[in-house]
Write an enzyme that holds these catalytic residues in place. Structure first.
Site, PDB file in Angstrom:
ATOM      1  N   ARG A   1       6.818  14.563   4.867  1.00  0.00           N
ATOM      2  CA  ARG A   1       5.465  14.212   4.405  1.00  0.00           C
ATOM      3  C   ARG A   1       5.508  14.012   2.879  1.00  0.00           C
ATOM      4  O   ARG A   1       6.099  14.821   2.171  1.00  0.00           O
ATOM      5  CB  ARG A   1       4.439  15.292   4.777  1.00  0.00           C
ATOM      6  CG  ARG A   1       4.228  15.423   6.291  1.00  0.00           C
ATOM      7  CD  ARG A   1       3.021  16.277   6.616  1.00  0.00           C
ATOM      8  NE  ARG A   1       1.776  15.590   6.337  1.00  0.00           N
ATOM      9  CZ  ARG A   1       0.576  16.194   6.339  1.00  0.00           C
ATOM     10  NH1 ARG A   1       0.483  17.490   6.588  1.00  0.00           N
ATOM     11  NH2 ARG A   1      -0.520  15.504   6.091  1.00  0.00           N
TER      12      ARG A   1
ATOM     13  N   GLN B   1      -9.572  19.238  10.355  1.00  0.00           N
ATOM     14  CA  GLN B   1      -9.084  20.544   9.863  1.00  0.00           C
ATOM     15  C   GLN B   1     -10.238  21.525   9.634  1.00  0.00           C
ATOM     16  O   GLN B   1     -10.018  22.732   9.534  1.00  0.00           O
ATOM     17  CB  GLN B   1      -8.297  20.366   8.549  1.00  0.00           C
ATOM     18  CG  GLN B   1      -6.911  19.779   8.717  1.00  0.00           C
ATOM     19  CD  GLN B   1      -6.906  18.278   8.535  1.00  0.00           C
ATOM     20  OE1 GLN B   1      -7.918  17.612   8.780  1.00  0.00           O
ATOM     21  NE2 GLN B   1      -5.786  17.727   8.135  1.00  0.00           N
TER      22      GLN B   1
ATOM     23  N   ASP C   1      -3.067  19.269  -2.792  1.00  0.00           N
ATOM     24  CA  ASP C   1      -1.718  18.930  -2.326  1.00  0.00           C
ATOM     25  C   ASP C   1      -0.792  18.599  -3.483  1.00  0.00           C
ATOM     26  O   ASP C   1       0.414  18.795  -3.388  1.00  0.00           O
ATOM     27  CB  ASP C   1      -1.782  17.771  -1.340  1.00  0.00           C
ATOM     28  CG  ASP C   1      -2.384  18.263  -0.036  1.00  0.00           C
ATOM     29  OD1 ASP C   1      -3.620  18.287   0.070  1.00  0.00           O
ATOM     30  OD2 ASP C   1      -1.604  18.694   0.835  1.00  0.00           O
TER      31      ASP C   1
ATOM     32  N   ARG D   1       0.905  22.916   8.394  1.00  0.00           N
ATOM     33  CA  ARG D   1       0.295  21.955   7.482  1.00  0.00           C
ATOM     34  C   ARG D   1      -0.326  22.754   6.334  1.00  0.00           C
ATOM     35  O   ARG D   1      -0.395  23.976   6.378  1.00  0.00           O
ATOM     36  CB  ARG D   1      -0.743  21.086   8.216  1.00  0.00           C
ATOM     37  CG  ARG D   1      -1.660  21.897   9.149  1.00  0.00           C
ATOM     38  CD  ARG D   1      -3.017  21.328   9.258  1.00  0.00           C
ATOM     39  NE  ARG D   1      -3.704  21.362   7.993  1.00  0.00           N
ATOM     40  CZ  ARG D   1      -4.236  22.455   7.453  1.00  0.00           C
ATOM     41  NH1 ARG D   1      -4.184  23.625   8.056  1.00  0.00           N
ATOM     42  NH2 ARG D   1      -4.846  22.381   6.275  1.00  0.00           N
ATOM     43  N   GLY D   2      -0.811  22.001   5.328  1.00  0.00           N
ATOM     44  CA  GLY D   2      -1.289  22.677   4.122  1.00  0.00           C
ATOM     45  C   GLY D   2      -0.116  22.778   3.161  1.00  0.00           C
ATOM     46  O   GLY D   2       0.989  23.183   3.551  1.00  0.00           O
ATOM     47  N   ALA D   3      -0.359  22.394   1.903  1.00  0.00           N
ATOM     48  CA  ALA D   3       0.747  22.243   0.949  1.00  0.00           C
ATOM     49  C   ALA D   3       1.644  23.489   0.819  1.00  0.00           C
ATOM     50  O   ALA D   3       2.870  23.379   0.951  1.00  0.00           O
ATOM     51  CB  ALA D   3       0.178  21.827  -0.407  1.00  0.00           C
TER      52      ALA D   3
ATOM     53  N   LYS E   1      -7.100  16.463   0.588  1.00  0.00           N
ATOM     54  CA  LYS E   1      -7.467  15.774   1.838  1.00  0.00           C
ATOM     55  C   LYS E   1      -8.517  14.691   1.602  1.00  0.00           C
ATOM     56  O   LYS E   1      -9.469  14.894   0.845  1.00  0.00           O
ATOM     57  CB  LYS E   1      -7.965  16.832   2.833  1.00  0.00           C
ATOM     58  CG  LYS E   1      -8.346  16.326   4.190  1.00  0.00           C
ATOM     59  CD  LYS E   1      -7.280  15.498   4.852  1.00  0.00           C
ATOM     60  CE  LYS E   1      -5.939  16.185   4.970  1.00  0.00           C
ATOM     61  NZ  LYS E   1      -4.852  15.272   5.401  1.00  0.00           N
TER      62      LYS E   1
HETATM   63  O1  MRU Z   1      -2.840  17.021   6.016  1.00  0.00           O
HETATM   64  P1  MRU Z   1      -2.963  18.505   5.750  1.00  0.00           P
HETATM   65  O2  MRU Z   1      -3.784  19.209   6.771  1.00  0.00           O
HETATM   66  O3  MRU Z   1      -1.610  19.136   5.511  1.00  0.00           O
HETATM   67  O4  MRU Z   1      -3.752  18.566   4.375  1.00  0.00           O
HETATM   68  C1  MRU Z   1      -4.075  19.821   3.857  1.00  0.00           C
HETATM   69  C2  MRU Z   1      -4.922  19.750   2.659  1.00  0.00           C
HETATM   70  O5  MRU Z   1      -5.278  18.704   2.167  1.00  0.00           O
HETATM   71  C3  MRU Z   1      -5.255  21.056   2.011  1.00  0.00           C
HETATM   72  O6  MRU Z   1      -6.534  21.027   1.455  1.00  0.00           O
HETATM   73  C4  MRU Z   1      -4.237  21.334   0.908  1.00  0.00           C
HETATM   74  O7  MRU Z   1      -2.932  21.216   1.398  1.00  0.00           O
HETATM   75  C5  MRU Z   1      -4.415  22.669   0.315  1.00  0.00           C
HETATM   76  S1  MRU Z   1      -3.838  23.910   1.408  1.00  0.00           S
HETATM   77  C6  MRU Z   1      -3.947  25.415   0.693  1.00  0.00           C
END
Ligand code: MRU
Length: 332
Positions: A81, A195, A235, A47-49, A246
């Site tokens: 996603r 998270q 994201d 997870r995480g962009a 998030k």
């Molecule tokens: O749903 P997630 O856990 O994938 O969401 C992640 C986030 O919102 C992070 O803040 C974002 O992707 C930045 S990650 C470097």
């Protein structure tokens, strides 16, 4: 500066750290097929962009190795996603390279090319985030020079776990630690997926002082003057600087504005969607009731919100820190 890596290659497979089992268990999972990669993104093993983008790129390589058609592979991964634009960015880059080679290369060469490009995407993410760390460090160093220490608030997890390495929002914090600054991090719980536990785990592993807090404590802590700046990841950043991150990010930005606390977004250029004019065009993922813990009652579980550009003091990219209205100056 070294950083742990979330995704590595191993004998024609890809190995990831399964984030659904953290922080209780550190388990590595092989992804051997396109279906494995799509599943890992969908259920948030990764997870995480930026990490979603890198995993999708490797997913293309895995799918081609299975002999699947490129169109099928791209469609499968694109459906995992919706909000993190790094996913589309990585798929478009893979598709471009593979389509350009379609005439000249045979199937084996195209497979090799896919691995090569996925590897390049992963390496570039690592380098971009290291650079974000150095640019963000200048902000933290300025605060530390005035106050002797720096109190940073963050939301969700935008550390190395959310990227290939280094992280985005946490990269300046790790750089500050290496530079010997006295830094402390307020880690927001981030309901409903928590998270923040991942962020606390990461910071704990690195020995960075931090305090875990419930999301609703953010406003009070800022009102009490206990936060010097907020740094979050992203994201998708629209061309006008509106930023999806998030759920809960927007409320922190509002509180930060009310209390004169600078609010920064840290993200690589792969997170900027120059084709998206503003935040109203960003698709927001809706997730299941089970995450919120409700059964049959009506519920809403949007996974992201949009922080308007006018609440953002600066966007920390690998090319430097820019204001929302200067985003075009870092366009590749
Ligand atoms: O749903 P997630 O856990 O994938 O969401 C992640 C986030 O919102 C992070 O803040 C974002 O992707 C930045 S990650 C470097």
């Amino acid at each position: 500066m070294n950083s742990p890596r979330t995704i590595v290659e191993n004998n024609g497979a890809v190995v990831i750290l399964d984030q659904t089992r953290l922080p209780q268990e550190t388990a590595f999972v092989p992804l051997k097929t396109l279906a494995d990669a799509a599943h890992a993104i969908r259920v948030m093993q990764v997870r995480g962009a930026p990490l979603i983008g890198a995993t999708a790129a490797y997913g293309v390589a895995l799918g081609l190795a299975e002999g699947l058609a490129l169109e099928v592979i791209l469609k499968t991964l694109a459906a995992t996603r919706p909000t993190a634009v790094n996913l589309n960015w990585a798929l478009e880059r893979m598709a471009r390279v593979l389509q350009e080679s379609a005439q000249a290369a045979d199937a084996n060469e195209r497979r090799a090319l896919a691995w090569q490009e996925a590897r390049a995407i992963a390496r570039e993410d690592e380098a971009a985030n290291a650079a974000i760390g150095q640019h963000g460090l200048t902000l933290l160093a300025e605060i530390a020079s005035r106050k002797g220490r720096v109190e940073v608030m963050t939301h969700c997890n935008a550390g190395w776990l959310a990227t290939v390495a280094h992280g985005t929002a946490l990269a300046p914090i790790y750089a500050a630690q290496v530079a010997g600054l006295a830094v402390h991090v307020w880690v927001s719980e981030t309901r409903p997926r928590n998270q923040g536990l991942l962020t606390a785990w990461e910071l704990g592993q690195a020995g960075v002082p931090h305090t875990f807090m419930v999301d609703n404590a953010a406003g009070l802590l800022m009102m009490q003057g206990r936060v010097d700046c907020v740094i979050v990841g992203a994201d998708r950043i629209a061309a006008n600087g509106d930023t999806a991150n998030k759920i809960g990010t927007y409320l922190k930005a509002l509180a930060a504005k009310a209390h004169g606390v600078p609010f920064y977004v840290a993200a690589p250029l792969s997170t900027i969607d120059f084709a998206c004019p503003d935040g109203t065009h960003i698709p927001i993922e809706e997730r299941a009731a089970a995450e919120v813990g409700v059964g049959s009652m009506a519920f809403a579980n949007p996974a992201f919100d949009v922080t308007p550009a006018n609440l953002i003091a600066g966007i920390i990219t690998e090319r430097g820190i820019v204001s929302a209205d200067q985003l075009a100056s870092v366009k590749p």
